[in-house]
Scaffold this motif. Structure first.
Motif, mmCIF file in Angstrom:
data_model
loop_
_atom_site.group_PDB
_atom_site.id
_atom_site.type_symbol
_atom_site.label_atom_id
_atom_site.label_comp_id
_atom_site.label_asym_id
_atom_site.label_seq_id
_atom_site.Cartn_x
_atom_site.Cartn_y
_atom_site.Cartn_z
ATOM 1 N N LEU A 4 2.907 -4.670 5.758
ATOM 2 C CA LEU A 4 3.109 -6.044 6.224
ATOM 3 C C LEU A 4 2.302 -7.019 5.378
ATOM 4 C CD1 LEU A 4 4.254 -8.089 8.265
ATOM 5 C CD2 LEU A 4 2.309 -7.531 9.757
ATOM 6 N N MET A 5 1.075 -6.663 5.023
ATOM 7 C CA MET A 5 0.242 -7.529 4.188
ATOM 8 C C MET A 5 0.845 -7.685 2.790
ATOM 9 S SD MET A 5 -2.175 -8.656 6.112
ATOM 10 C CE MET A 5 -0.839 -8.720 7.324
ATOM 11 N N GLN A 6 1.382 -6.598 2.264
ATOM 12 C CA GLN A 6 2.025 -6.656 0.952
ATOM 13 C C GLN A 6 3.255 -7.565 0.997
ATOM 14 O OE1 GLN A 6 3.147 -2.834 -0.642
ATOM 15 N NE2 GLN A 6 4.226 -3.727 -2.365
ATOM 16 N N LEU A 7 4.078 -7.386 2.014
ATOM 17 C CA LEU A 7 5.278 -8.209 2.174
ATOM 18 C C LEU A 7 4.913 -9.676 2.373
ATOM 19 C CD1 LEU A 7 8.400 -8.261 2.518
ATOM 20 C CD2 LEU A 7 7.983 -8.006 4.970
ATOM 21 N N ALA A 8 3.900 -9.929 3.189
ATOM 22 C CA ALA A 8 3.454 -11.310 3.428
ATOM 23 C C ALA A 8 2.984 -11.962 2.135
ATOM 24 C CB ALA A 8 2.331 -11.326 4.467
ATOM 25 N N THR A 9 2.282 -11.208 1.314
ATOM 26 C CA THR A 9 1.811 -11.727 0.029
ATOM 27 C C THR A 9 2.986 -12.039 -0.885
ATOM 28 O OG1 THR A 9 -0.238 -10.458 0.241
ATOM 29 C CG2 THR A 9 0.348 -11.243 -1.965
ATOM 30 N N GLY A 12 4.751 -15.123 0.408
ATOM 31 C CA GLY A 12 3.935 -16.321 0.572
ATOM 32 C C GLY A 12 3.642 -16.701 2.010
ATOM 33 N N TYR A 13 3.740 -15.742 2.925
ATOM 34 C CA TYR A 13 3.452 -16.026 4.331
ATOM 35 C C TYR A 13 1.953 -16.202 4.542
ATOM 36 C CZ TYR A 13 8.201 -14.330 5.339
ATOM 37 O OH TYR A 13 9.556 -14.155 5.377
ATOM 38 N N GLN A 14 1.621 -17.087 5.458
ATOM 39 C CA GLN A 14 0.230 -17.332 5.808
ATOM 40 C C GLN A 14 -0.161 -16.421 6.965
ATOM 41 O OE1 GLN A 14 -0.755 -21.769 4.640
ATOM 42 N NE2 GLN A 14 0.616 -21.712 6.386
ATOM 43 N N TYR A 36 -4.865 -7.965 -2.826
ATOM 44 C CA TYR A 36 -3.723 -8.864 -3.000
ATOM 45 C C TYR A 36 -4.271 -10.244 -3.388
ATOM 46 C CZ TYR A 36 -1.665 -5.208 -0.052
ATOM 47 O OH TYR A 36 -1.265 -4.006 0.476
ATOM 48 N N SER A 37 -4.370 -10.492 -4.657
ATOM 49 C CA SER A 37 -5.017 -11.728 -5.119
ATOM 50 C C SER A 37 -4.307 -12.995 -4.635
ATOM 51 C CB SER A 37 -5.128 -11.734 -6.646
ATOM 52 O OG SER A 37 -3.838 -11.675 -7.230
ATOM 53 N N GLN A 38 -3.027 -12.897 -4.327
ATOM 54 C CA GLN A 38 -2.265 -14.074 -3.892
ATOM 55 C C GLN A 38 -2.127 -14.178 -2.371
ATOM 56 O OE1 GLN A 38 -1.192 -16.386 -6.224
ATOM 57 N NE2 GLN A 38 -2.424 -15.084 -7.559
#
Length: 155
Positions: A4-9, A12-14, A36-38
């Protein structure tokens, strides 16, 4: 949680992270930002808070797309159910002990146990005094309810 964190990154999800001990959630934020730098973490807070309205205000002000709550079951689900309308968050999810695992504060079960659906057993064997009621009583109650429901459907 990690997917989920990878997908959010990628999208561009906050993200807002709520739960666990202060040192766990702080370590998690650092690890995610490094991995995930972004990643867009717009807020975080540990799960040991007094005033619920203050936390809700923080989350609303941060305007996350995703709210991850790590308070353990069933507390996190009850918290979500009781506060979701006030939060105005598009997506809220209870992630249990994921913060502790990803931050490196607790070890996950071996992969073969994860794949076999036995991570609960691994956790129970590691912390029997804390988890006996959840897994023994809760699971037996669940199984009995499933059997009872199945019996009702038979002609």
């Amino acid at each position: 949680f990690e997917k989920l964190m990878q997908l959010a990154t990628e999208r561009g999800y906050q993200i807002y992270l709520l739960g666990a001990k202060p040192e766990v959630v702080e370590a998690l934020v650092k690890k995610l930002q490094k991995q995930y730098s972004q990643i867009k973490i717009v807020g975080y807070r540990d799960g040991y808070f007094g005033q619920n309205e203050e936390v809700i205000g923080d989350i609303k002000a941060a305007r996350p797309d995703i709210l991850c709550i790590a308070m353990g079951s069933p507390r996190q689900e009850k918290w979500i159910a009781g506060n979701l309308e006030k939060l105005r968050v598009p997506f809220a999810i209870g992630v249990g002990g994921s913060f502790d695992h990803v931050a490196g504060f607790s070890k996950r079960a071996p992969v073969w146990m994860q794949q076999a659906g036995l991570e609960w057993l691994y956790r129970f064997l590691k912390e029997p005094t804390r988890l006996w009621k959840r897994y023994l009583v809760g699971n037996l109650l669940f199984i009995s309810l499933v059997i009872k429901q199945a019996m009702k459907k038979k002609p």
